[in-house]
Design a protein around this motif. Structure first.
Motif, PDB file in Angstrom:
ATOM      1  N   ASP A 195       0.812  -1.218   0.000  1.00  0.00           N
ATOM      2  CA  ASP A 195       0.000   0.000   0.000  1.00  0.00           C
ATOM      3  C   ASP A 195       0.847   1.271   0.000  1.00  0.00           C
ATOM      4  O   ASP A 195       0.317   2.374   0.090  1.00  0.00           O
ATOM      5  CB  ASP A 195      -0.951   0.010   1.195  1.00  0.00           C
ATOM      6  CG  ASP A 195      -0.218   0.035   2.532  1.00  0.00           C
ATOM      7  OD1 ASP A 195       1.016  -0.142   2.551  1.00  0.00           O
ATOM      8  OD2 ASP A 195      -0.883   0.210   3.572  1.00  0.00           O
ATOM      9  N   GLY A 196       2.163   1.112  -0.105  1.00  0.00           N
ATOM     10  CA  GLY A 196       3.054   2.272  -0.021  1.00  0.00           C
ATOM     11  C   GLY A 196       2.836   3.290  -1.126  1.00  0.00           C
ATOM     12  O   GLY A 196       2.868   4.502  -0.889  1.00  0.00           O
ATOM     13  N   LEU A 197       2.612   2.815  -2.348  1.00  0.00           N
ATOM     14  CA  LEU A 197       2.431   3.721  -3.476  1.00  0.00           C
ATOM     15  C   LEU A 197       1.159   4.549  -3.304  1.00  0.00           C
ATOM     16  O   LEU A 197       1.161   5.770  -3.505  1.00  0.00           O
ATOM     17  CB  LEU A 197       2.378   2.911  -4.769  1.00  0.00           C
ATOM     18  CG  LEU A 197       2.510   3.683  -6.081  1.00  0.00           C
ATOM     19  CD1 LEU A 197       3.815   4.446  -6.135  1.00  0.00           C
ATOM     20  CD2 LEU A 197       2.403   2.724  -7.269  1.00  0.00           C
ATOM     21  N   ARG A 198       0.086   3.894  -2.920  1.00  0.00           N
ATOM     22  CA  ARG A 198      -1.181   4.607  -2.727  1.00  0.00           C
ATOM     23  C   ARG A 198      -1.080   5.608  -1.595  1.00  0.00           C
ATOM     24  O   ARG A 198      -1.642   6.708  -1.667  1.00  0.00           O
ATOM     25  CB  ARG A 198      -2.303   3.595  -2.441  1.00  0.00           C
ATOM     26  CG  ARG A 198      -3.665   4.229  -2.189  1.00  0.00           C
ATOM     27  CD  ARG A 198      -4.752   3.171  -2.129  1.00  0.00           C
ATOM     28  NE  ARG A 198      -4.456   2.144  -1.146  1.00  0.00           N
ATOM     29  CZ  ARG A 198      -4.718   2.266   0.155  1.00  0.00           C
ATOM     30  NH1 ARG A 198      -5.255   3.380   0.634  1.00  0.00           N
ATOM     31  NH2 ARG A 198      -4.436   1.280   0.994  1.00  0.00           N
ATOM     32  N   LYS A 199      -0.355   5.245  -0.542  1.00  0.00           N
ATOM     33  CA  LYS A 199      -0.229   6.141   0.613  1.00  0.00           C
ATOM     34  C   LYS A 199       0.611   7.374   0.295  1.00  0.00           C
ATOM     35  O   LYS A 199       0.272   8.494   0.697  1.00  0.00           O
ATOM     36  CB  LYS A 199       0.388   5.384   1.790  1.00  0.00           C
ATOM     37  CG  LYS A 199      -0.468   4.259   2.361  1.00  0.00           C
ATOM     38  CD  LYS A 199      -1.671   4.794   3.110  1.00  0.00           C
ATOM     39  CE  LYS A 199      -2.406   3.678   3.842  1.00  0.00           C
ATOM     40  NZ  LYS A 199      -3.596   4.194   4.572  1.00  0.00           N
ATOM     41  N   ILE A 200       1.700   7.192  -0.425  1.00  0.00           N
ATOM     42  CA  ILE A 200       2.631   8.308  -0.596  1.00  0.00           C
ATOM     43  C   ILE A 200       2.058   9.389  -1.520  1.00  0.00           C
ATOM     44  O   ILE A 200       2.380  10.577  -1.369  1.00  0.00           O
ATOM     45  CB  ILE A 200       4.008   7.826  -1.105  1.00  0.00           C
ATOM     46  CG1 ILE A 200       5.090   8.857  -0.759  1.00  0.00           C
ATOM     47  CG2 ILE A 200       3.999   7.543  -2.601  1.00  0.00           C
ATOM     48  CD1 ILE A 200       6.504   8.348  -0.912  1.00  0.00           C
ATOM     49  N   VAL A 201       1.192   9.010  -2.469  1.00  0.00           N
ATOM     50  CA  VAL A 201       0.670  10.023  -3.394  1.00  0.00           C
ATOM     51  C   VAL A 201      -0.388  10.913  -2.749  1.00  0.00           C
ATOM     52  O   VAL A 201      -0.690  11.990  -3.276  1.00  0.00           O
ATOM     53  CB  VAL A 201       0.095   9.381  -4.677  1.00  0.00           C
ATOM     54  CG1 VAL A 201       1.174   8.602  -5.409  1.00  0.00           C
ATOM     55  CG2 VAL A 201      -1.117   8.500  -4.365  1.00  0.00           C
ATOM     56  N   GLN A 202      -0.929  10.490  -1.602  1.00  0.00           N
ATOM     57  CA  GLN A 202      -1.983  11.295  -0.972  1.00  0.00           C
ATOM     58  C   GLN A 202      -1.474  12.668  -0.546  1.00  0.00           C
ATOM     59  O   GLN A 202      -2.230  13.636  -0.494  1.00  0.00           O
ATOM     60  CB  GLN A 202      -2.565  10.551   0.237  1.00  0.00           C
ATOM     61  CG  GLN A 202      -3.151   9.177  -0.072  1.00  0.00           C
ATOM     62  CD  GLN A 202      -4.182   9.208  -1.186  1.00  0.00           C
ATOM     63  OE1 GLN A 202      -5.100  10.025  -1.187  1.00  0.00           O
ATOM     64  NE2 GLN A 202      -4.033   8.294  -2.148  1.00  0.00           N
ATOM     65  N   GLY A 203      -0.198  12.767  -0.262  1.00  0.00           N
ATOM     66  CA  GLY A 203       0.374  14.049   0.149  1.00  0.00           C
ATOM     67  C   GLY A 203       0.301  15.113  -0.928  1.00  0.00           C
ATOM     68  O   GLY A 203       0.368  16.315  -0.635  1.00  0.00           O
ATOM     69  N   PHE A 204       0.156  14.694  -2.190  1.00  0.00           N
ATOM     70  CA  PHE A 204       0.127  15.654  -3.295  1.00  0.00           C
ATOM     71  C   PHE A 204      -1.256  16.253  -3.514  1.00  0.00           C
ATOM     72  O   PHE A 204      -1.454  17.029  -4.461  1.00  0.00           O
ATOM     73  CB  PHE A 204       0.639  14.982  -4.569  1.00  0.00           C
ATOM     74  CG  PHE A 204       2.098  14.616  -4.496  1.00  0.00           C
ATOM     75  CD1 PHE A 204       3.072  15.581  -4.670  1.00  0.00           C
ATOM     76  CD2 PHE A 204       2.492  13.308  -4.221  1.00  0.00           C
ATOM     77  CE1 PHE A 204       4.421  15.252  -4.586  1.00  0.00           C
ATOM     78  CE2 PHE A 204       3.828  12.968  -4.138  1.00  0.00           C
ATOM     79  CZ  PHE A 204       4.801  13.941  -4.318  1.00  0.00           C
ATOM     80  N   ALA A 205      -2.207  15.932  -2.647  1.00  0.00           N
ATOM     81  CA  ALA A 205      -3.505  16.599  -2.707  1.00  0.00           C
ATOM     82  C   ALA A 205      -3.333  18.088  -2.415  1.00  0.00           C
ATOM     83  O   ALA A 205      -4.124  18.918  -2.874  1.00  0.00           O
ATOM     84  CB  ALA A 205      -4.470  15.960  -1.714  1.00  0.00           C
TER      85      ALA A 205
END
Length: 444
Positions: A195-205
Motif C-alpha cells: 500500500d506504499g504507493l497509494r499512501k505516498i501520493v496522498q500528500g500531493f492533494a
C-alpha cells in the motif's frame, strides 16, 4: 526467525508480502506494559535531564558557551518530541494520479529483481503506474536480473548506461523518460509495502507540496547488532525528526529509499540540480538531499509515516562508517546551502534548522573540552560524568519512544546507537568538512 515474532527474516525481506511490523503476535497486555514502561522511562529521563540542565542555568556564567550549548540542544531535542506528537500523516482521500516508479541501480544483482517485484505488487491500478529501471553501468549481473524481470513484466522499461555516471544522472534519465504526474524513486535494494504507493501520493492533494518522503525501516534487521541499531535509528530519524519537520512542510531530505516528487516541480530544477557544483567541483553524492533542497526553496516538502518501505542497510562496520561519512559530507554541503533560504520558513522551523546546523559541528570541540581539557587542566572529573550521563539519558529517551510504538526487543539498540555515535560517528564531522572537495562515492 519468523515474522510472527515481530521480525523480518533475511529470506523474507525481499518478498512482496514484507510489511514493517507493528505488534504482530504481541498480546494486548504486553503492548500495554511496553507502553507503560516507555512512558515511565521517558518521564524519568526527562526529569533527570531537566535536573542536569538546571545546573547549566544556575551556574550559567561560569561556563557560558558550554552551558548555552547544553541548554539549546536539550531544548531542540524536547521540541522534536513535542512536534512529532503534533504530526499527522497526509489523509487518504483516495486520489490516484499517474505514477512513474524509477529505480536507479548499480551492482545490485542480489536485490534488484525483488525490488521490481515489490513495485509491481503495489495496490494501485496497473493502468496508472509504470516502472523504469536505470542501470548506472553495473559490472555484475544486474542487467541480467532486470532482463529476467522484463520477461515477467514486459512493460518494465530499462535505461542502461554504458559506463557509471552516478546516481544523479540516473535519476535524471528516469525523470526525462517518465510520463507520470508523480515520480516515485526507489533504491534498488529497497522494497515497497503493497500500500506504499497509494499512501505516498496522498500528500500531493496539497498543491503546495512538491515532494513527499516515505517511511523506511530495515529489511535485514535480524542480521546483527549493527543492523538492529540502524532499525532503531531509522525509526526515530523518520518518526521524530522528519515528523517534526513535516509539521512546517520543511523536511530537509527525501531519502533515496522511497520518496515521491511532483514531476512538474522536478522539471523546474532538473538542469541546475544536474549541474550543481560546490567549492569548484561537481557534486556527485548527496543527490536526494540536494534535490530536496532545490524544491524546498519554493515548495513544501512533507513526510508520510503511512507510506512504508524496507531497505537493506550495511551489515559491516567498515561499510557503515563509509556510508555515514558520505552522508555527513552531503549533509554539511546541503545544510550550508539551505541556510541561505531557511530563514524565510516559519520561525520555529528556521530556529530548529540553524540549531541543527551548529550542534554537530560544535559537538566534537565540546567533547574534547569537557572530557579531556577540563580533567587535565582543571582536575574537573565531574563535568565529563555529567555530560556522558546526559547523553545516555537522551539516548534512552529515543529508545523508549521506539518502545512505545514498537513493542519489540530492538528498542534498546537506540541507546546503542547513541553510544556508537559518541565514540565513532561524532568524529567524522571534522573530517567530512575538511574533505568536501573529495567527491568520491566511498562505498562503491
Amino acid at each position: 526467525m519468523s515474522s510472527t515474532d515481530g521480525e523480518i527474516s533475511i529470506a523474507e525481506y525481499g518478498s512482496v508480502n514484507v510489511r514493517p511490523t507493528r505488534f504482530p503476535g504481541v498480546s494486548g497486555i504486553r503492548r500495554l506494559l511496553a507502553r507503560v514502561a516507555a512512558i515511565a522511562i521517558i518521564a524519568f529521563c526527562m526529569a533527570m535531564v531537566f535536573g542536569l540542565r538546571w545546573g547549566n542555568v544556575t551556574y550559567y556564567w561560569y561556563q557560558p558557551l558550554s552551558n548555552l550549548y547544553s541548554i539549546a540542544i536539550a531544548g531542540f531535542i524536547f521540541s522534536r518530541f513535542v512536534l512529532s506528537f503534533c504530526y499527522r500523516a497526509p489523509k487518504d482521500i483516495n486520489i490516484s494520479p499517474t505514477v512513474s516508479i524509477i529505480i536507479t541501480a548499480f551492482n545490485e544483482e542480489d536485490a534488484i529483481y525483488r525490488t521490481v517485484e515489490c513495485c509491481y505488487a503495489a495496490d494501485y491500478a496497473a493502468s496508472l503506474f509504470d516502472v523504469i529501471v536505470v542501470d548506472d553501468g553495473s559490472s555484475d549481473g544486474t542487467i541480467k536480473e532486470i532482463q529476467r524481470a522484463q520477461q515477467r513484466w514486459p512493460s518494465l522499461a530499462l535505461i542502461a548506461f554504458e559506463r557509471n555516471k552516478g546516481k544523479r544522472e540516473a535519476m535524471a534519465a528516469g525523470a526525462l523518460l517518465a510520463k507520470g504526474e508523480i515520480l516515485v524513486y526507489v533504491d534498488s535494494d529497497s522494497f515497497l509495502r503493497s500500500d506504499g504507493l497509494r499512501k505516498i501520493v496522498q500528500g500531493f492533494a496539497d498543491p503546495r507540496v512538491a515532494a513527499v518522503a516515505g517511511h523506511t525501516e530495515v529489511a535485514n534487521v535480524t542480521k546483527n547488532s549493527l543492523t538492529k541499531m540502524q532499525q532503531a535509528r531509522y525509526y526515530v530519524a523518520f518518526r521524530v525528526i522528519k515528523a517534526a519537520e513535516s509539521v512546517f512542510g520543511t523536511v530537509t531530505c527525501c531519502p533515496g529509499c522511497f520518496s515521491a516528487y511532483r514531476r512538474s516541480c522536478m522539471m523546474e530544477v532538473l538542469e541546475p540540480w544536474l549541474g550543481q557544483h560546490f567549492l569548484g567541483v561537481q557534486a556527485t553524492f548527496g543527490d536526494d538531499r540536494s534535490l530536496t533542497n532545490y524544491l524546498l526553496r519554493k515548495y513544501r516538502v512533507i513526510y508520510s509515516a503511512d507510506a512504508i518501505a524496507t531497505t537493506i542497510v550495511p551489515e559491516g562496520h567498515k561499510q557503515f562508517l563509509k556510508q555515514q561519512l558520505r552522508w555527513k559530507k552531503s549533509w554539511f554541503r546541503e545544510t550550508l546551502i539551505a541556510a541561505t533560504f531557511m530563514w524565510k520558513k516559519p520561525p520555529l522551523a528556521a530556529l530548529a534548522f540553524y540549531g541543527q546546523l551548529l550542534f554537530p559541528i560544535i559537538a566534537p570541540l565540546l567533547i574534547v573540552r569537557i572530557c579531556l581539557w577540563l580533567p587535565i587542566a582543571n582536575g574537573d572529573f565531574v563535568s565529563p560524568v555529567v555530560y556522558l550521563l546526559g547523553t545516555v539519558l537522551i539516548g534512552l529517551m529515543f529508545s523508549a519512544y521506539y518502545l512505545f510504538w514498537n513493542s519489540d526487543r530492538y528498542w534498546i539498540y537506540g541507546l546503542y546507537f547513541t553510544l556508537y555515535y559518541l565514540i565513532f560517528l561524532v568524529w567524522q564531522m571534522p573530517y567530512a568538512i575538511a574533505t568536501q572537495r573529495d567527491n568520491r562515492w566511498g562505498t562503491r
